[in-house]
Design an enzyme around this catalytic site. Structure first.
Site, short mmCIF file in Angstrom:
data_model
loop_
_atom_site.label_atom_id
_atom_site.label_comp_id
_atom_site.label_asym_id
_atom_site.label_seq_id
_atom_site.Cartn_x
_atom_site.Cartn_y
_atom_site.Cartn_z
N LYS A 1 -17.91 42.54 7.74
CA LYS A 1 -17.38 41.30 7.16
C LYS A 1 -17.62 40.17 8.13
CE LYS A 1 -13.61 41.00 10.01
NZ LYS A 1 -13.40 39.95 11.04
N ASP B 1 -6.93 43.77 9.22
CA ASP B 1 -8.13 43.55 8.42
C ASP B 1 -8.42 44.67 7.42
OD1 ASP B 1 -8.60 41.19 9.71
OD2 ASP B 1 -10.28 41.90 10.92
#
Length: 289
Positions: free
Chosen positions: A17, A142
């Site tokens: 990401k 996350d």
């Protein structure tokens, strides 16, 4: 890193990401920081293979240097799913590690999320996305965005997610050869902790920065020098707490052209931004068969 064996019953990606921006709004009483960030996935990442065991054991067959087996987020994720679901099944797990550790592109968090989602599928525990995201949050801030698999504007410690639809440009991601400690950056007294909150609409119209970048650049000259270099070709910034930096391009050819001009001492890769993660794309394609 160990290749994934033919014994694997299910092979799934654990995508990288990028934090396209990261604002620190303040520090909470529990020591965590209130933040706002914009997550987008890349079509590049680690890969995990899974096979069911009947004896309840969790065995990760791919050693990660410096990370004891039982401390690995993959193993911890598998055991948390076992506990939450009550299953008596176990798993053999193989990891093809492609993402750098301490890079700010979510390698460990993505591996943990793919483990939760993959074993929920393989064990048929059917906990559902919300419960899996809840388990993921205990492993790391996350992890939930990877469990849900949609580009998102995140608030809180990163767990309050609002799905967004972004352009999907090509990114050149450069990997300075340093390990950046997230805890070290967030404890630095010079970190900006008073950025005013913004609305997602104004963010999508353009803007935002990474509040961690000045601290990381000061502490890690390798990151500072890499940013100077990449900024000669494209507007570059840090992702997460680093060390990886990135710039966006309208097509792959332009990104590849700049990648070829970077020195061999600065490894890099080119990948496309994705609003639906490659993990969820793979599972959707599998469900259609």
């Amino acid at each position: 890193m160990t290749a994934i064996t033919a014994d694997a019953e299910l092979i799934l990606p654990a995508p990288a990401k990028l934090n396209l921006m990261l604002h620190i709004l303040g520090r909470r009483e529990d020591g965590y920081h209130e933040l706002q960030t914009l997550f987008q996935f890349l079509d590049h990442g680690d890969e995990l293979g899974f096979a069911v065991r009947q004896d309840g054991q969790i065995r990760l067959h791919s050693a990660v240097p410096g990370v004891p087996h039982d401390s690995n987020l993959i193993v911890r994720a598998a055991r948390s799913l076992q506990e939450a679901s009550g299953t008596r099944l176990g798993a053999d797990i193989w990891l093809d590690k492609r993402l750098p550790m301490g890079g700010g592109i979510g390698g460990g968090s993505s591996d943990a999320a793919t483990t939760l989602v993959g074993l929920d599928h393989l064990w048929d525990t059917r906990l559902g996305e919300d419960r899996l995201a809840e388990l993921g949050l205990r492993l790391g801030a996350d992890v939930p965005v990877f469990v849900r698999g949609r580009a998102a504007f995140a608030e809180g410690v990163g767990e309050r997610l609002q799905p967004v639809t972004l352009e999907e440009p090509w990114f050149l991601v450069a990997v300075p050869q340093v390990f950046v400690s997230t805890a070290e950056i967030f404890s630095d007294p010079e970190l900006t902790r008073d950025t005013p909150p913004i609305k997602v609409r104004s963010l999508l119209e353009g803007g935002g920065r990474n509040d961690c970048q000045p601290v990381v650049e000061k502490r890690y000259p390798e990151v500072h020098n890499a940013l100077i270099l990449l900024n000669k070709f494209v507007s570059a910034r840090l992702t997460g707490t680093g060390a990886c930096i990135f710039g966006s391009f309208p097509n792959r050819a332009d990104a590849d052209k700049v990648a070829r001009q970077l020195p061999g001492s600065l490894p890099s890769f080119v990948a496309q931004g994705r609003n639906i993660s490659m993990l969820h794309r793979k599972l959707q394609a599998r469900a259609k068969k």
